[in-house]
Design a protein around this motif. Structure first.
Motif, PDB file in Angstrom:
ATOM      1  N   LYS A   1     -36.056 106.388 -61.490  1.00 35.98           N
ATOM      2  CA  LYS A   1     -36.766 105.297 -60.825  1.00 35.98           C
ATOM      3  C   LYS A   1     -36.795 105.562 -59.320  1.00 35.98           C
ATOM      4  CE  LYS A   1     -35.247 101.873 -64.288  1.00 35.98           C
ATOM      5  NZ  LYS A   1     -36.510 101.567 -64.966  1.00 35.98           N
ATOM      6  N   VAL A   2     -37.724 104.886 -58.635  1.00 36.06           N
ATOM      7  CA  VAL A   2     -37.845 105.055 -57.187  1.00 36.06           C
ATOM      8  C   VAL A   2     -37.732 103.693 -56.508  1.00 36.06           C
ATOM      9  CG1 VAL A   2     -39.335 107.086 -57.441  1.00 36.06           C
ATOM     10  CG2 VAL A   2     -40.370 104.813 -57.140  1.00 36.06           C
ATOM     11  N   LEU A   3     -37.537 103.724 -55.200  1.00 35.43           N
ATOM     12  CA  LEU A   3     -37.467 102.484 -54.432  1.00 35.43           C
ATOM     13  C   LEU A   3     -38.864 101.881 -54.277  1.00 35.43           C
ATOM     14  CD1 LEU A   3     -34.916 103.561 -51.681  1.00 35.43           C
ATOM     15  CD2 LEU A   3     -34.489 102.143 -53.700  1.00 35.43           C
ATOM     16  N   TYR A   4     -38.925 100.561 -54.367  1.00 33.54           N
ATOM     17  CA  TYR A   4     -40.170  99.814 -54.230  1.00 33.54           C
ATOM     18  C   TYR A   4     -40.802 100.114 -52.872  1.00 33.54           C
ATOM     19  CZ  TYR A   4     -43.060  95.553 -53.598  1.00 33.54           C
ATOM     20  OH  TYR A   4     -44.070  94.652 -53.343  1.00 33.54           O
ATOM     21  N   VAL A   5     -42.133 100.244 -52.825  1.00 31.91           N
ATOM     22  CA  VAL A   5     -42.819 100.666 -51.610  1.00 31.91           C
ATOM     23  C   VAL A   5     -42.573  99.705 -50.445  1.00 31.91           C
ATOM     24  CG1 VAL A   5     -45.012  99.511 -52.155  1.00 31.91           C
ATOM     25  CG2 VAL A   5     -45.005 101.552 -50.704  1.00 31.91           C
ATOM     26  N   TRP A   6     -42.423  98.401 -50.706  1.00 33.50           N
ATOM     27  CA  TRP A   6     -42.184  97.480 -49.601  1.00 33.50           C
ATOM     28  C   TRP A   6     -40.710  97.447 -49.182  1.00 33.50           C
ATOM     29  CZ3 TRP A   6     -44.797  96.079 -45.757  1.00 33.50           C
ATOM     30  CH2 TRP A   6     -46.180  95.907 -45.846  1.00 33.50           C
ATOM     31  N   PHE A   7     -39.834  98.066 -49.969  1.00 34.04           N
ATOM     32  CA  PHE A   7     -38.490  98.355 -49.483  1.00 34.04           C
ATOM     33  C   PHE A   7     -38.554  99.616 -48.636  1.00 34.04           C
ATOM     34  CE2 PHE A   7     -34.449 100.519 -49.594  1.00 34.04           C
ATOM     35  CZ  PHE A   7     -33.505  99.504 -49.461  1.00 34.04           C
ATOM     36  N   ASP A   8     -39.306 100.569 -49.114  1.00 33.05           N
ATOM     37  CA  ASP A   8     -39.395 101.891 -48.501  1.00 33.05           C
ATOM     38  C   ASP A   8     -40.211 101.896 -47.200  1.00 33.05           C
ATOM     39  OD1 ASP A   8     -40.278 104.843 -48.324  1.00 33.05           O
ATOM     40  OD2 ASP A   8     -42.067 103.950 -49.196  1.00 33.05           O
ATOM     41  N   ALA A   9     -41.394 101.268 -47.212  1.00 33.51           N
ATOM     42  CA  ALA A   9     -42.343 101.417 -46.106  1.00 33.51           C
ATOM     43  C   ALA A   9     -41.814 100.973 -44.746  1.00 33.51           C
ATOM     44  CB  ALA A   9     -43.649 100.692 -46.444  1.00 33.51           C
ATOM     45  N   PRO A  10     -41.220  99.784 -44.595  1.00 33.25           N
ATOM     46  CA  PRO A  10     -40.757  99.396 -43.254  1.00 33.25           C
ATOM     47  C   PRO A  10     -39.707 100.331 -42.666  1.00 33.25           C
ATOM     48  CG  PRO A  10     -40.855  97.489 -44.711  1.00 33.25           C
ATOM     49  CD  PRO A  10     -41.024  98.696 -45.572  1.00 33.25           C
ATOM     50  N   PHE A  11     -38.934 100.980 -43.549  1.00 32.25           N
ATOM     51  CA  PHE A  11     -37.966 101.951 -43.040  1.00 32.25           C
ATOM     52  C   PHE A  11     -38.665 103.209 -42.513  1.00 32.25           C
ATOM     53  CE2 PHE A  11     -34.894  99.490 -45.616  1.00 32.25           C
ATOM     54  CZ  PHE A  11     -33.922  99.309 -44.652  1.00 32.25           C
ATOM     55  N   GLY A  12     -39.986 103.249 -42.683  1.00 30.49           N
ATOM     56  CA  GLY A  12     -40.753 104.333 -42.076  1.00 30.49           C
ATOM     57  C   GLY A  12     -40.680 104.302 -40.563  1.00 30.49           C
ATOM     58  N   TYR A  13     -40.535 103.104 -39.986  1.00 27.28           N
ATOM     59  CA  TYR A  13     -40.448 103.024 -38.526  1.00 27.28           C
ATOM     60  C   TYR A  13     -39.240 103.794 -37.994  1.00 27.28           C
ATOM     61  CZ  TYR A  13     -43.742  99.146 -39.385  1.00 27.28           C
ATOM     62  OH  TYR A  13     -44.802  98.380 -39.799  1.00 27.28           O
ATOM     63  N   PRO A  14     -38.014 103.494 -38.462  1.00 25.34           N
ATOM     64  CA  PRO A  14     -36.881 104.295 -37.971  1.00 25.34           C
ATOM     65  C   PRO A  14     -36.899 105.742 -38.456  1.00 25.34           C
ATOM     66  CG  PRO A  14     -36.144 102.671 -39.599  1.00 25.34           C
ATOM     67  CD  PRO A  14     -37.560 102.342 -39.265  1.00 25.34           C
ATOM     68  N   SER A  15     -37.412 105.996 -39.680  1.00 28.17           N
ATOM     69  CA  SER A  15     -37.395 107.382 -40.167  1.00 28.17           C
ATOM     70  C   SER A  15     -38.375 108.255 -39.385  1.00 28.17           C
ATOM     71  CB  SER A  15     -37.708 107.433 -41.667  1.00 28.17           C
ATOM     72  OG  SER A  15     -39.083 107.448 -41.936  1.00 28.17           O
ATOM     73  N   ILE A  16     -39.529 107.688 -39.002  1.00 26.59           N
ATOM     74  CA  ILE A  16     -40.487 108.434 -38.176  1.00 26.59           C
ATOM     75  C   ILE A  16     -39.887 108.672 -36.794  1.00 26.59           C
ATOM     76  CG2 ILE A  16     -42.731 108.245 -37.013  1.00 26.59           C
ATOM     77  CD1 ILE A  16     -43.757 106.881 -39.617  1.00 26.59           C
ATOM     78  N   THR A  17     -39.127 107.689 -36.298  1.00 30.40           N
ATOM     79  CA  THR A  17     -38.418 107.894 -35.040  1.00 30.40           C
ATOM     80  C   THR A  17     -37.384 109.004 -35.185  1.00 30.40           C
ATOM     81  OG1 THR A  17     -38.661 105.511 -34.640  1.00 30.40           O
ATOM     82  CG2 THR A  17     -37.215 106.716 -33.162  1.00 30.40           C
ATOM     83  N   ALA A  18     -36.734 109.079 -36.347  1.00 24.43           N
ATOM     84  CA  ALA A  18     -35.768 110.150 -36.600  1.00 24.43           C
ATOM     85  C   ALA A  18     -36.452 111.511 -36.634  1.00 24.43           C
ATOM     86  CB  ALA A  18     -35.031 109.887 -37.916  1.00 24.43           C
ATOM     87  N   SER A  19     -37.723 111.539 -37.078  1.00 22.95           N
ATOM     88  CA  SER A  19     -38.488 112.792 -37.053  1.00 22.95           C
ATOM     89  C   SER A  19     -38.822 113.203 -35.627  1.00 22.95           C
ATOM     90  CB  SER A  19     -39.787 112.636 -37.851  1.00 22.95           C
ATOM     91  OG  SER A  19     -39.517 112.359 -39.212  1.00 22.95           O
ATOM     92  N   TYR A  20     -38.897 112.191 -34.739  1.00 22.49           N
ATOM     93  CA  TYR A  20     -39.232 112.446 -33.329  1.00 22.49           C
ATOM     94  C   TYR A  20     -38.006 112.889 -32.527  1.00 22.49           C
ATOM     95  CZ  TYR A  20     -39.962 111.080 -28.441  1.00 22.49           C
ATOM     96  OH  TYR A  20     -40.001 111.062 -27.078  1.00 22.49           O
ATOM     97  N   THR A  21     -36.860 112.213 -32.774  1.00 26.88           N
ATOM     98  CA  THR A  21     -35.650 112.544 -32.019  1.00 26.88           C
ATOM     99  C   THR A  21     -34.410 112.354 -32.882  1.00 26.88           C
ATOM    100  OG1 THR A  21     -34.251 111.936 -30.132  1.00 26.88           O
ATOM    101  CG2 THR A  21     -35.618 110.190 -31.070  1.00 26.88           C
ATOM    102  N   PRO A  22     -33.456 113.265 -32.796  1.00 23.85           N
ATOM    103  CA  PRO A  22     -32.196 113.083 -33.535  1.00 23.85           C
ATOM    104  C   PRO A  22     -31.375 111.915 -32.983  1.00 23.85           C
ATOM    105  CG  PRO A  22     -32.070 115.004 -32.095  1.00 23.85           C
ATOM    106  CD  PRO A  22     -33.496 114.553 -32.078  1.00 23.85           C
TER     107      PRO A  22
END
Length: 715
Positions: free
Chosen positions: A291-312
């Motif tokens: 099973k996978v995480l629900y998209v609306w659980f997953d999607a908002p965490f895109g903000y910090p994860s994309i920031t993590a892609s930008y800077t450690p």
């Protein structure tokens, strides 16, 4: 070219390099973190998507950079979930191939619109997996998850459970035959797949669809609700959220789900494309294998994860509520997930997350007489704006001037053209061009020495030698209004204030009588007028930058000056002896006949067929059809008088008085024009400028009227 700029280091814009590496917050300073709703990676954005989140967020990010605040703007494509899987099936490619394709299409579109993300990432990354799985496990550790077993649609032929968008059927509410498992497009009712009558598998309508029990993990929103409501009220008050469907203008929670009591909400799905549900080594899986995480659980965490892609060092932004203010931009349909669902998860997670400070939402932008529709090719999508040949700056101006902040707004080709011709060309562009050309023609592009001393210009309006005594105090007042509007994220009002500044600049030139006669009779006064007008242009380069960065750069090139910060008051910063660049027109006139051409091009097959039929009918009748654009009003004055809810404030009464006075001024110019044919051209310029100012004033009145209705809804 020689530059002579007063105290240049103190006014320079140092945070101008968008996307540079290593932008980090500074303790004790005002650091601004900005996100715009992550666009689904299954289609190209249309104008409504752009103004609803990415463009609006870009304006606010650029504004903060003009104040040299540490500012980080993050966005990217939302790539997991059923929307991606179903679109990939339709296009006959894998979900990853689909995401790769549409990520680039989104990126190209935003680049053309001059949207300056510090990083535009994506959610199908290892950073996303890590951030999401850590949050899930923290929820589990804090006893915020519960396992529930429920009936779910199951395809016997595919031998798998069907998530919401993999099921279609008849809506139990309105009888629409093609309702999706999550929502009926006909009646807009939210659905559960098992509610559908005669459910069908999206992959093959002949497949047998039944129901079976499936277990999923649910977040205990009911237990988190008391803390959540306390947080909502506190954040709403501190951050001055825009009107929305969760909490009204009086601070009363009005969301029906909150008022009725939140229930546990699923955070897992029976899908293959997504972040896998994590299981620690040595612990039970809770039946969450495959099973996978629900998209609306997953999607908002895109903000910090994309920031993590930008800077450690992404934690410095996302675990720093004391020093970082988070501003989030989105359409009204995303409000619940950003103010209820995700904040509840962050509270349950237990770590010191940087949570929402200010919420900026928009209503919908409609296209002419209906909605944007990719399937029917109605509206401007993706590269469509570029295909018109109209510069991105003009598109940005029009979209922001009609930003649907308090109610839905309508994109109109006639108003789009009028905005360019009447406001940008005849008001803003005319002011800049007239001043720079005059200095080029009369002073060989070298700024003459002004009686004004370097630095702030005194507001003393009693000096009998001043040609327009109220000019400086009125510009300073407009600067104050501009900053107040932008700090409150009232972007449309901020843009209107910029246009009022340029209109006041045009008025200054008229009242001062700038021309050969003034130069010959009062050279010092002429030099002062040029200096003050030129320094207003320098200010305009800063205040227009958030909205039209391309235009701002063109102005800086023409006045040969570096990017500057927004000042508190008008100053003599560009000094005598400074050499200007070459004057060029900032804007060009758009033929009004283009409206009908674009209406046909972007109106879908129905509009093209209708135009062809009308043309054939006219040929038969032996008549030449006049373009539809020629038959409509050429002005962008609101078609009806604004209606106010409740008593009018003093601000409204003052604005109405200004509108009456400006209307009288416009009429006086028209009368004077009829009396003096030999001055028709000059008076024509005056008339255009006066009409432009009248439009700006009426737009401000409309803004106040809409705000009164928004306050009324919340009461």
């Amino acid at each position: 070219m020689a530059r002579k700029i007063h105290d240049i280091d103190s006014i320079l814009m140092t945070e101008v390099n968008i996307g540079r590496e290593g932008i980090l917050p500074v303790d004790g300073e005002r650091n601004i973190l900005i996100t715009s709703a992550l666009p689904y990676c299954n289609n190209v954005p249309h104008l409504g998507n752009i103004i609803g989140s990415t463009l609006s967020a870009d304006v606010f990010a650029r504004y903060n950079r003009t104040l040299n605040r540490k500012t980080l703007y993050m966005c990217g494509t939302d790539e997991y979930g059923t929307a991606t899987e179903t679109q990939a099936i339709k296009e006959g490619i894998t979900p990853q191939e689909l995401c790769d394709k549409y990520h680039e299409l989104h990126k190209e579109t935003y680049q053309w619109f001059d949207i300056g993300f510090d990083h535009f990432g994506r959610t199908s990354t290892i950073h996303q997996t890590k951030v999401c799985q850590d949050a899930y496990l923290n929820l589990k550790d804090h006893n915020c998850l519960v396992k529930q077993t429920k009936q779910q649609t199951y395809c016997e032929n595919c031998a798998k459970f069907l998530a919401d968008r993999f099921v279609e059927g008849t809506c139990p509410n309105c009888g629409y035959d093609d309702a999706r498992g999550d929502q009926c497009d006909a009646c807009s009712r939210t659905l559960d797949p098992i509610e559908l009558i005669n459910p069908r598998c999206l992959l093959d309508k002949t497949h047998k669809v039944t129901t079976r029990e499936s277990s999923h993990m649910f977040v205990k929103l009911d237990e988190l609700q008391p803390r959540l409501e306390e947080w909502i009220k506190r954040s709403w008050k501190e951050g001055k959220w825009s009107p929305n469907a969760v909490i009204n203008g009086e601070g009363e929670i009005i969301d029906a789900r909150l008022k009725g009591g939140l229930r546990p909400s699923p955070v897992t799905r029976d899908l293959s494309w997504g972040v896998p549900v994590p299981v620690r080594e040595g612990e039970e899986s809770d039946g969450m294998e495959n099973k996978v995480l629900y998209v609306w659980f997953d999607a908002p965490f895109g903000y910090p994860s994309i920031t993590a892609s930008y800077t450690p060092e992404w934690h410095q932004w996302w675990f720093n509520h004391k020093n970082v203010r988070l501003y989030q931009f989105m359409g009204k349909d995303n409000v619940y997930f950003h103010t209820v669902f995700w904040p509840a998860i962050l509270l349950g997670d237990g770590r010191p997350w940087t949570t929402l400070h200010h919420l900026s939402t928009t209503e919908y932008l409609q296209y002419e007489s209906g909605k944007f529709s990719k399937s029917r090719n109605v509206g401007v999508f993706g590269p469509g704006a570029r295909e018109t040949g109209v510069p991105a700056s003009v598109w940005r101006y029009y979209l922001l001037s009609t930003r649907p902040e308090n109610s839905d707004s309508i994109f109109s080709w006639n108003e789009f053209i009028a905005a360019n011709n009447s406001v940008l060309l005849n008001n803003f562009g005319n002011f800049v061009n007239r001043v720079v050309k005059f200095i080029q023609a009369k002073f060989n592009s070298v700024v003459p020495e002004s009686p004004d001393a370097p630095g702030a210009i005194p507001e003393d309006s009693s000096d009998p030698d001043l040609l327009d005594p109220t000019f400086v105090p009125e510009i300073n007042a407009l600067l104050k209004e501009y900053v107040a509007a932008m700090e409150a994220v009232k972007l449309r009002l901020g843009l209107q204030t910029v246009m009022s500044m340029s209109a006041r600049g045009n008025q200054y030139l008229q009242r001062s009588g700038l021309g050969n006669a003034l130069l010959a009779s009062r050279p010092d006064a002429c030099a002062q007028v040029l200096s003050r007008a030129l320094n207003l242009i320098y200010v305009l380069s800063a205040v227009i930058h958030p909205f039209m960065p391309g235009t701002s750069n063109e102005i800086l090139g023409q006045i040969n000056a570096p990017a500057r910060t927004v000042p508190e008051r008008l100053s003599t910063d560009i000094l005598g002896g400074h050499t200007l660049g070459s004057p060029t027109y900032l804007f060009t006139k758009i033929d009004e006949k283009k409206a009908n051409e674009w209406r046909i091009k972007f109106g879908g097959p129905a509009a093209a067929a209708q135009a062809a039929a009308a043309e054939q009918q006219d040929v038969k009748a032996g008549k030449k059809k006049a373009p539809a654009a020629d038959k409509k009003a050429k002005s962008n004055i609101p078609p009806k008088e604004p209606e106010f809810k409740g008593p009018k404030t003093q601000e409204v009464l003052d604005l109405e008085a200004k509108i009456k006075a400006q209307g009288d001024f416009v009429r006086s110019i028209k009368e004077a024009k009829a009396e003096a044919e030999k001055r028709a051209k000059a008076e024509g310029e005056n008339l255009e400028i006066a009409v432009s100012e009248l439009l700006i004033l009426k737009s401000k009145l409309l803004e106040l009227a809409e705000a009164s209705h928004a306050d009324g809804k919340g009461a």
